[in-house]
Design an enzyme around this catalytic site. Structure first.
Site, mmCIF file in Angstrom:
data_model
loop_
_atom_site.group_PDB
_atom_site.id
_atom_site.type_symbol
_atom_site.label_atom_id
_atom_site.label_comp_id
_atom_site.label_asym_id
_atom_site.label_seq_id
_atom_site.Cartn_x
_atom_site.Cartn_y
_atom_site.Cartn_z
ATOM 1 N N GLN A 153 -5.840 -8.277 -2.652
ATOM 2 C CA GLN A 153 -4.838 -9.106 -1.977
ATOM 3 C C GLN A 153 -5.479 -10.243 -1.191
ATOM 4 O O GLN A 153 -5.265 -11.408 -1.493
ATOM 5 C CB GLN A 153 -3.973 -8.251 -1.055
ATOM 6 N N TYR A 156 -11.727 -9.040 3.046
ATOM 7 C CA TYR A 156 -11.950 -8.264 4.282
ATOM 8 C C TYR A 156 -12.097 -9.251 5.441
ATOM 9 O O TYR A 156 -12.683 -10.331 5.285
ATOM 10 C CB TYR A 156 -13.218 -7.432 4.159
ATOM 11 N N PHE A 167 -12.792 -6.084 -3.063
ATOM 12 C CA PHE A 167 -13.246 -4.700 -2.835
ATOM 13 C C PHE A 167 -14.738 -4.598 -2.496
ATOM 14 O O PHE A 167 -15.200 -3.564 -2.047
ATOM 15 C CB PHE A 167 -12.947 -3.793 -4.043
ATOM 16 N N SER A 282 -2.133 5.232 -0.022
ATOM 17 C CA SER A 282 -1.491 5.479 -1.314
ATOM 18 C C SER A 282 -2.389 6.162 -2.351
ATOM 19 O O SER A 282 -1.908 6.539 -3.418
ATOM 20 C CB SER A 282 -0.991 4.148 -1.901
#
Length: 319
Positions: A153, A156, A167, A282
């Site tokens: 999205q 960091y 990631f 999730s």
């Protein structure tokens, strides 16, 4: 005169016949058989076939291609430098293959507006990643060599983490929770996977894994602070180019955001694997046990492509 007559007589005695007879007999001795002569005549009538020459690149050909590639590279770099002066959101170190594919985007109104926004943001705030790392995802692999796409999205937002790959974190930085869960799933999915000593995923990117954040920058300690400023339009164009121009790419769409962003991907041309996001919120609803890493390699092998070496600790990747 007498000498000449005696000489002829001797010659005749030796040959036991006329001189003309001697030459006739000699001729008969040297004749080839009728069969051999006919074969030779037939052979001479047949067209001689010569094999097509095999074109082997000469050293000059190789040098010419290298020179041509270098000239093209320099020409593209010059265009990038010129465009980056006009639209400062574009970094000078963007990969040339990616610039060629996306070049029309950098002159569009949304990118001009984004450039103004980024110029003001960097003056006022600490922004991650650094300017020279925003386009890291374009520098490690030619766009035409992409085999796998992962979509995050936004970067960091803590110091030392973001470096232009979703990631992924820089060496020496503790693993963020989502990356911890990614490594946990890899450990259960692939028997030979070892939890790495750092979270830098550069080696995946070098093998053709596109680690793409939808938004490419963020304000320090302020998640989603650069949302809807224009980056999402650019990254949509990236996914669209890959969808339209490549085949058999594996899209790993984790979470509803990634699934919505890449909803237009042609499933007849590409492979789409979906599951919940690896976030601790999730991951237990289907990310753990998804086996996307082994499935990705099975699909790549089935398509005749080299599988991804997910193990970051192997000597091959460390060398």
């Amino acid at each position: 005169m007498q000498y000449r007559l005696s000489h002829i007589s001797v010659f005749k005695m030796v040959g036991q016949g006329k001189i003309s007879e001697f030459f006739i007999r000699a001729g008969v001795k040297r004749n080839l058989s009728d069969e051999t002569l006919n074969k030779e005549e037939t052979d001479t009538k047949k067209p001689k076939l010569t094999p097509d020459p095999i074109e082997v690149p000469t050293e000059n050909d190789v040098l010419s291609q290298e020179l041509s590639d270098r000239i093209e590279e320099n020409r593209t770099r010059a265009k990038i430098k010129l465009q980056a002066k006009k639209t400062t959101a574009l970094a000078n170190n963007i990969g040339t293959s990616w610039f060629k594919a996306l070049e029309p985007e950098f002159s569009k109104p949304y990118f001009l507006k984004l450039s103004e926004f980024m110029k003001n943001e960097r003056k006022k705030y600490t922004i991650y990643p650094s300017e020279d790392a925003v386009f890291t995802w374009t520098t490690l692999c030619d766009i035409k060599q992409i085999k796998v796409v992962m979509i995050g999205q936004d970067p960091y937002h803590n110091p030392g983490q973001a470096h232009g790959l979703c990631f992924s974190v820089q060496e020496g930085v503790p693993f963020p929770p989502s990356l911890v869960n990614i490594f946990k799933e890899l450990k259960t999915d692939l028997v030979d996977f070892e939890i790495p000593t750092n979270g830098n995923l550069t080696e995946w990117a070098k093998q053709g894994v596109l680690l793409l954040n939808a938004c490419l920058t963020v304000r320090a300690h302020n998640a989603n602070s650069h949302k809807d400023q224009g980056w999402e339009i650019l990254t949509d164009a990236v996914i669209k180019w890959i969808n339209d121009n490549l085949t058999n790419v594996v899209f790993l769409l984790w979470g509803s955001y990634a699934q919505k962003k890449a909803s237009f991907v042609n499933k007849k041309k590409h492979h789409v694997l979906k599951c919940p996001h690896p976030s601790p919120l999730s991951s237990h609803r289907g990310f753990f046990g998804c086996k996307h890493f082994s499935q990705t390699n099975e699909l790549l092998v089935k398509d005749g492509r080299q599988p991804i070496n997910w193990n970051l600790n192997t000597p091959k990747l460390l060398s």
